[in-house]
Design an enzyme around this catalytic site. Structure first.
Site, mmCIF file in Angstrom:
data_model
loop_
_atom_site.group_PDB
_atom_site.id
_atom_site.type_symbol
_atom_site.label_atom_id
_atom_site.label_comp_id
_atom_site.label_asym_id
_atom_site.label_seq_id
_atom_site.Cartn_x
_atom_site.Cartn_y
_atom_site.Cartn_z
ATOM 1 N N CYS A 1 -24.635 27.675 -25.802
ATOM 2 C CA CYS A 1 -23.654 27.564 -27.366
ATOM 3 C C CYS A 1 -23.961 27.767 -28.115
ATOM 4 O O CYS A 1 -25.197 26.775 -29.010
ATOM 5 C CB CYS A 1 -22.637 25.901 -26.798
ATOM 6 S SG CYS A 1 -22.317 24.828 -28.453
ATOM 7 N N CYS B 1 -15.365 27.707 -31.412
ATOM 8 C CA CYS B 1 -16.626 28.233 -30.655
ATOM 9 C C CYS B 1 -17.388 29.615 -30.425
ATOM 10 O O CYS B 1 -16.754 30.362 -31.240
ATOM 11 C CB CYS B 1 -15.871 28.466 -29.412
ATOM 12 S SG CYS B 1 -16.771 29.024 -27.919
#
Length: 276
Positions: free
Chosen positions: A75, A213
């Site tokens: 991530c 994101c």
């Protein structure tokens, strides 16, 4: 019984950070409960971090547990939050982040943190996607998508205006498509009028749209360059939570730059050993 946490976010992509030494008997169950934005603290995931200060730069072992209880290998914004956490504890402006997708270097530059994002790949086996060759602008469930792995898989589609897309309706059929044995994130982008791109992402594991994101921002920049939509470096990508910058080095590796904020501290309840 409870364990302490720190709440962080990177351009709106938010996480609870818990030291890996804390006793949490069921990390998945805790993430399902506390990531819930109505009944829990609310977050896009829980980062479990272990700090190894004897290395130079210091190293952080990062495990991300998502709201569905599963772990994710990488991530980008989470790694930047982990880096800020480690930098504040060690006083260093550089740290190494060990993730399931590899070891990445992070550096502080003023108020922003830059994280290496590895080498993106279009290889079908590595995305993964069930195809004999890389997937570029192929229609899947109503969107023309390009498949790329930037630490996790992304189906990237360029549209006229991201705000005109009902992402909550359009994304799930692609996210769970038979073409994707591990599922996929669904990311859409449109030109912002200033040479960059607006972004919206429906994240696998969160099962919803997120404010930002990082792997999706990198996916947009990588695909845009591959399709000839930009030759900028850095590429400005703008999710709802703020601006991210994606750059590329001579080896084709991507970096992700953006702000990180420590929001607040708290505690969450966990089962004690006597309750198990």
């Amino acid at each position: 019984m409870s364990v302490p946490f720190q709440k962080y976010h990177g351009t709106g992509n938010d996480f609870l950070i818990i030291h890996a030494d804390e006793y949490v008997p069921d990390r998945g169950a805790l993430a399902e409960r506390e990531c819930d934005r109505e009944d829990g603290v609310g977050a896009d995931g829980i980062l479990y971090l272990a700090l190894e200060e004897r290395f130079r730069p210091p190293r952080v072992i990062m495990t991300l547990v998502q709201p569905d209880g599963a772990t994710a290998p990488m991530c980008g914004n989470g790694a930047r939050c982990a880096a800020d956490w480690a930098m504040k504890k060690t006083g260093s402006d550089s740290v190494m982040i060990d993730t399931q997708a590899g070891t990445l270097r992070a550096d502080r530059e003023g108020d922003e943190i830059t994280i290496e994002m590895g080498t993106p790949t279009f290889d079908p086996e590595e995305v993964p996607v069930r195809a004999d060759e890389p997937v570029f602008e192929e229609e899947i469930d109503g969107l023309e998508v390009t498949m790329v792995n930037t630490g996790v898989p992304h189906a990237v589609a360029f549209v006229d205006d991201v705000d005109d897309v009902d992402l909550a309706t359009v994304a799930p059929p692609i996210r769970y498509g038979d073409e994707f044995p591990a599922g996929t994130n669904v990311t859409i982008a449109s030109p912002d009028g200033d040479g960059g791109f607006d972004q919206r992402s429906y994240e696998r594991g969160v099962e919803a749209e997120t404010d930002s994101c990082g792997t999706g921002a990198v996916a947009i920049a990588v695909v845009a360059r591959r399709l000839g939509l930009t030759d900028a470096d850095p590429v400005s990508v703008n999710p709802p939570g703020g601006e991210l910058l994606v750059s590329f080095n001579d080896r084709g590796n991507a970096t992700l730059t953006g702000p990180v904020e420590h929001e607040f501290d708290g505690e969450v309840a966990v089962e004690s050993p006597t309750e198990l």
